[in-house]
Structure formats: C-alpha cells, structure tokens
Write a protein that holds these residues in place. Structure first.
Motif, PDB file in Angstrom:
ATOM      1  N   HIS A   3      45.158  28.961  43.514  1.00  0.00           N
ATOM      2  CA  HIS A   3      44.043  29.424  42.683  1.00  0.00           C
ATOM      3  C   HIS A   3      43.675  30.865  43.040  1.00  0.00           C
ATOM      4  O   HIS A   3      43.488  31.703  42.156  1.00  0.00           O
ATOM      5  N   LEU A   4      43.577  31.169  44.320  1.00  0.00           N
ATOM      6  CA  LEU A   4      43.259  32.539  44.735  1.00  0.00           C
ATOM      7  C   LEU A   4      44.361  33.503  44.325  1.00  0.00           C
ATOM      8  O   LEU A   4      44.086  34.638  43.917  1.00  0.00           O
ATOM      9  N   ARG A   6      46.207  33.191  41.712  1.00  0.00           N
ATOM     10  CA  ARG A   6      46.017  33.406  40.264  1.00  0.00           C
ATOM     11  C   ARG A   6      44.866  34.356  40.000  1.00  0.00           C
ATOM     12  O   ARG A   6      44.927  35.173  39.082  1.00  0.00           O
ATOM     13  N   LEU A   7      43.813  34.276  40.788  1.00  0.00           N
ATOM     14  CA  LEU A   7      42.709  35.228  40.640  1.00  0.00           C
ATOM     15  C   LEU A   7      43.180  36.659  40.882  1.00  0.00           C
ATOM     16  O   LEU A   7      42.733  37.589  40.209  1.00  0.00           O
ATOM     17  N   TYR A  10      44.405  38.843  38.048  1.00  0.00           N
ATOM     18  CA  TYR A  10      43.425  39.505  37.182  1.00  0.00           C
ATOM     19  C   TYR A  10      42.727  40.670  37.893  1.00  0.00           C
ATOM     20  O   TYR A  10      41.626  41.063  37.510  1.00  0.00           O
ATOM     21  N   CYS A  11      43.384  41.236  38.893  1.00  0.00           N
ATOM     22  CA  CYS A  11      42.757  42.300  39.688  1.00  0.00           C
ATOM     23  C   CYS A  11      42.434  43.544  38.863  1.00  0.00           C
ATOM     24  O   CYS A  11      41.506  44.281  39.196  1.00  0.00           O
ATOM     25  N   THR A  14      38.973  42.353  37.650  1.00  0.00           N
ATOM     26  CA  THR A  14      37.985  41.972  38.661  1.00  0.00           C
ATOM     27  C   THR A  14      37.963  42.866  39.894  1.00  0.00           C
ATOM     28  O   THR A  14      37.028  42.806  40.681  1.00  0.00           O
ATOM     29  N   LEU A  21      40.516  39.562  48.235  1.00  0.00           N
ATOM     30  CA  LEU A  21      40.355  38.112  48.306  1.00  0.00           C
ATOM     31  C   LEU A  21      40.527  37.620  49.740  1.00  0.00           C
ATOM     32  O   LEU A  21      39.786  36.748  50.207  1.00  0.00           O
TER      33      LEU A  21
END
Length: 83
Positions: A3-4, A6-7, A10-11, A14, A21
């Motif tokens: 999950h992290l 995948r986040l 989107y850098c 975000t 992270l």
C-alpha cells in the motif's frame, strides 16, 4: 508495504515519494524499545530512526521482489532442503 509503495506512485501529486514515506512510517513499522527508553540521547535516537528509514525506503523500493510469491516459494523450498 505494498500500500505504501502504491502511495509512492502518486508522488507527483502528493510529494510523498518513498523517502518521505519511509521517514514518516519507519518509527511505527520498526519500533524500537531502546529509542523509547530514557537511556537514548537525542543524537543516538535520531541515528537509529535514520537507519530505520533507510531500511523502510529500501523495502518500499523493492516491494515487488521482496514480497513476490516466487521469492516466497524459493525461500520455502530452500528451508525444506535444510531439514
């Protein structure tokens, strides 16, 4: 961890790339009782958290390899061979 990772994809939106992270999540993912104790000075605690963030950043950058089913089967097979 996936999950992290995948986040981090989107850098551009975000500004939370793997390094950011890792800095935020490392103290929670790799919690250390020694850091929480009073015997650690500020500098020593900072160095420990820095090491934790490097480890988490590495994991996030290699999450596909480290958590792949292929790697799991290789580890399982090699562990069985040792018995």
């Amino acid at each position: 961890m996936r999950h992290l990772a995948r986040l981090a994809d989107y850098c551009s939106i975000t500004n939370m790339h793997t390094k950011n992270l890792a800095i935020v999540w490392a103290p929670n993912l790799l919690r250390s009782k020694q850091i929480e104790s009073a015997c650690f000075s500020g500098t020593a605690a900072f160095m420990e958290v820095r090491i934790q963030s490097v480890v988490v950043e590495f994991i996030l950058n290699h999450v596909d390899v480290l958590f792949s089913s292929k790697l799991s089967s290789v580890i399982r097979d090699s562990a069985g061979a040792c018995l």
